[in-house]
Design an enzyme around this catalytic site. Sequence first.
Site, PDB file in Angstrom:
ATOM      1  N   HIS A   1      -5.877   3.685   0.313  1.00  0.00           N
ATOM      2  CA  HIS A   1      -4.410   3.737   0.299  1.00  0.00           C
ATOM      3  C   HIS A   1      -3.845   3.386  -1.075  1.00  0.00           C
ATOM      4  O   HIS A   1      -2.689   3.664  -1.351  1.00  0.00           O
ATOM      5  CB  HIS A   1      -3.798   2.906   1.436  1.00  0.00           C
ATOM      6  CG  HIS A   1      -3.702   1.433   1.209  1.00  0.00           C
ATOM      7  ND1 HIS A   1      -4.601   0.531   1.733  1.00  0.00           N
ATOM      8  CD2 HIS A   1      -2.804   0.679   0.534  1.00  0.00           C
ATOM      9  CE1 HIS A   1      -4.253  -0.697   1.395  1.00  0.00           C
ATOM     10  NE2 HIS A   1      -3.165  -0.637   0.668  1.00  0.00           N
TER      11      HIS A   1
ATOM     12  N   ASP B   1     -11.367   1.855   4.165  1.00  0.00           N
ATOM     13  CA  ASP B   1     -10.226   2.052   3.249  1.00  0.00           C
ATOM     14  C   ASP B   1     -10.654   1.872   1.791  1.00  0.00           C
ATOM     15  O   ASP B   1     -10.319   0.891   1.151  1.00  0.00           O
ATOM     16  CB  ASP B   1      -9.123   1.043   3.625  1.00  0.00           C
ATOM     17  CG  ASP B   1      -7.793   1.371   2.969  1.00  0.00           C
ATOM     18  OD1 ASP B   1      -7.764   2.208   2.041  1.00  0.00           O
ATOM     19  OD2 ASP B   1      -6.774   0.775   3.377  1.00  0.00           O
TER      20      ASP B   1
ATOM     21  N   SER C   1      -4.428  -5.615  -2.063  1.00  0.00           N
ATOM     22  CA  SER C   1      -5.194  -4.476  -1.575  1.00  0.00           C
ATOM     23  C   SER C   1      -6.117  -4.001  -2.677  1.00  0.00           C
ATOM     24  O   SER C   1      -5.696  -3.862  -3.827  1.00  0.00           O
ATOM     25  CB  SER C   1      -4.273  -3.347  -1.152  1.00  0.00           C
ATOM     26  OG  SER C   1      -3.876  -3.573   0.165  1.00  0.00           O
TER      27      SER C   1
HETATM   28  N1  ARG Z   1      -0.742  -2.701   5.690  1.00  0.00           N
HETATM   29  C1  ARG Z   1      -1.458  -2.432   4.484  1.00  0.00           C
HETATM   30  C2  ARG Z   1      -0.622  -2.826   3.248  1.00  0.00           C
HETATM   31  O1  ARG Z   1       0.416  -3.404   3.364  1.00  0.00           O
HETATM   32  C3  ARG Z   1      -1.944  -1.033   4.414  1.00  0.00           C
HETATM   33  C4  ARG Z   1      -0.879   0.003   4.228  1.00  0.00           C
HETATM   34  C5  ARG Z   1      -1.384   1.407   4.114  1.00  0.00           C
HETATM   35  N2  ARG Z   1      -1.651   1.993   5.403  1.00  0.00           N
HETATM   36  C6  ARG Z   1      -0.697   2.552   6.226  1.00  0.00           C
HETATM   37  N3  ARG Z   1      -1.046   3.016   7.385  1.00  0.00           N
HETATM   38  N4  ARG Z   1       0.563   2.628   5.875  1.00  0.00           N
HETATM   39  O2  ARG Z   1      -0.506  -2.230   2.241  1.00  0.00           O
HETATM   40  N1  ASP Z   2      -2.031  -3.851   2.558  1.00  0.00           N
HETATM   41  C1  ASP Z   2      -1.559  -4.734   1.508  1.00  0.00           C
HETATM   42  C2  ASP Z   2      -1.650  -4.095   0.121  1.00  0.00           C
HETATM   43  O1  ASP Z   2      -1.590  -2.902  -0.019  1.00  0.00           O
HETATM   44  C3  ASP Z   2      -2.268  -6.051   1.576  1.00  0.00           C
HETATM   45  C4  ASP Z   2      -1.562  -7.026   2.463  1.00  0.00           C
HETATM   46  O2  ASP Z   2      -0.330  -7.001   2.536  1.00  0.00           O
HETATM   47  O3  ASP Z   2      -2.251  -7.860   3.046  1.00  0.00           O
HETATM   48  O4  ASP Z   2      -1.649  -4.762  -0.885  1.00  0.00           O
END
Ligand code: ARG
Ligand code: ASP
Length: 740
Positions: free
Chosen positions: A84, A220, A649
């Site tokens: 991502h 990921d 991330s």
């Molecule tokens: N929750 C994670 C973060 O805040 C992954 C986000 C990417 N994935 C998604 N399905 N939007 O970045």
């Molecule tokens: N998914 C988040 C990121 O892209 C990581 C988190 O918020 O824990 O940095």
Amino acid sequence: MKKILNLLLFAFIIQVSHAGEGMWLPLFLKSLNEAEMQDLGMRLSAEDIYSVNQGSLKDAIVHFGGFCTSELISSQGLLLTNHHCGYGQIQSHTTLENNYLKKGFWAKNKSEELMNEGLTATLINEIVDVTSQALKGVKKGMTVKERQAIIDINLEAIKNELIKKDYQDVAIRPFFNGNQYFAFLTTTYRDIRLVGAPPESIGKFGADTDNWVWPRHTGDFSLFRIYAGPDNLPADPSPENKPYEPKHFLPISLDGVEEDDFTLVFGFPGRTQEYLPSPAVEEIVDVLDPAKIAIRERALNIIDKYMRQDEATRIQYASKFARIANYWKKWIGEVTGLKKTRAVAKKKNFEKEFRGKLPRDSEYQNILPEFEQLYKERAPYAYVRDYYSEVTGRNIELMSVAGIMQRLVSAYENNGAEAYQGFKGRVINYLQGFYKNYNPKIDQEVFAALTEMYSENIDNKYSPTQIQSNTSAPKSYKYLAEDLYTATALADKDKLMAILDMEPEQAIAKLREDEVFKLSSDWKKVYDKEVASPYNALNSQIDSLQRIYMKALMETFPEKRFYPDANSTMRVTYGQVKGYSPTDAVTYGPVTYLDGVMEKYKPGDYEFDVDQKLLDLYDAQDYGKYADKDNGKLPVCFIGTNHTTGGNSGSPAIDANGNLIGLNFDRAWEGTMSDINYDPSICRNIMTDVRYILFVVDKFAGASHLIDEMKIVFPKSKRMPIKNQTVKHKGVFGGKKSKK
Ligand code: ARG
Ligand code: ASP
């Protein structure tokens, strides 16, 4: 009873930072953390993690594009980050014939690696405490402006003094709300190429349904490579460049993890607010998060409806939907977690304790009542501010386009024709991409829903006349939307491009006639005057009070270890592999396996489909050396108590010996309030097991040439202490001396 409860809560908070809590500056690990880390099982020294004199872990940690973390995993500049995080790049190379999102991408050799315009990778050379120089001449009682003016001059002088090499940059950031300042000497590489990415069915498995969720089964990850000029220094992208040779790269351990194992996560966390006073947390829980959640929910429902009707729309809106849904879901988790762990009550008890410790004549006696007062005064503006930015800035797409047009007009008016032309080039570039994924029908419906919501919830005095609620003649926002979207040129690429083709004066006149442009500029005018201006004034008072509060906390609790809030600078967090109990009678284990992917598998479903090749490998149980040694299964993800946030991330999860064991990419939903109040009972970060990553590269994609570049170790099985490995391998601990 209440008393006992309070006492219990109180016992919780005065405990000096819990195992797992804290995002620590690498500079102070020796004095603050080393002993605790070694107690938890770490076999490294603070100097192994951060050193300016020799290669250390920090030399393998790379800020990816300024928004994610990545790490070096070979002597040839190979970089590992999340799928991502590399999504934009993977998408940019994707065409219908070469659908890298769907099918994955693997460069068979270096000549096939793909360049990415504008992508950067930043290494940290040195961190310097510059607090005393930065605050020289700053005196008590100065106004915020006076104070900042002096600091700005000081920072400029420090910068000039620190820069020693022309390829280096320096960034100086405030810590602890401006009580301390640190300088970061960095080197930024500009030729970063895409090396490999799994298909979305692995890299994004579970998509939005599983986002922020444990148990998780996502691979990921994606691979990039840093290229450098002949001197191993940053160079403009060019085929002549060669792979960057790092001072250190992470060896990879295939030993796997068990509950309670030590883990270290090293990266660039973006933003946290751990020291807010209780009224601020109360406002987030009761007002601001719920408002933002409600707005996004309305928008998401509309987009989802269209995405389900039509496959082309689904593809068009997938990435936007994911972006809006990401924080919508995060805020829900945040509120749930803050309530479940009684964060407000804990803060209040802590504040009572703080005041109790202050001498009667302390200069800090008034901080908390002042906070109370300021937050109360700021409340109405804070609410509109969030509403305005969600509605006009994040969810109605046409409002964003109108905002950009306004900036274009201002560029002309404030900086002349040349500035206008320069900005226009960038705008046209942006619009080309924008319209590719824009459906005015969807946006019109979102517009109608959200302007209606705005008028229902926000006082008329903060609204432009066009959308004010009008009791004498109730307005239908549906028809307003229809009229505006029919009349405007902004919803139509050709019409807007035709305007941008005109001479600046003419184009600006045309834009000014546009009803959507007018609405956007009227809206901004009211907002700036009635909301932003009082909000900013109060907020600046809150900021300076927060700085004093932070100082007061550090003086009042000298026995407590404080860590600075995240600010996108390099931090170390550490903890243990651990399951948790999200709700009564439910317990989660810390590790997931490929079997779980198959349990979630829904053929044809865009979130939970599985590639045939993976099904075959699963059927044959063909996991090679990547299977778990104890149970023969293929591990996919694991969780730990490491304190992480957005920006982490792509951060490496590192074992007790300094080897890579996983790749951080998310947090468990119930614990996303760790940005405001870390609680060891439910705050967990989610990592992809490195064995799953290597399995996908090797067995699934057949890219074994990449595995050959890596350095794979089995420290537990071979019981080889870290120091022995280093002697044999240059570039791993203690190999080369720094050039300085
Ligand atoms: N929750 C994670 C973060 O805040 C992954 C986000 C990417 N994935 C998604 N399905 N939007 O970045
Ligand atoms: N998914 C988040 C990121 O892209 C990581 C988190 O918020 O824990 O940095």
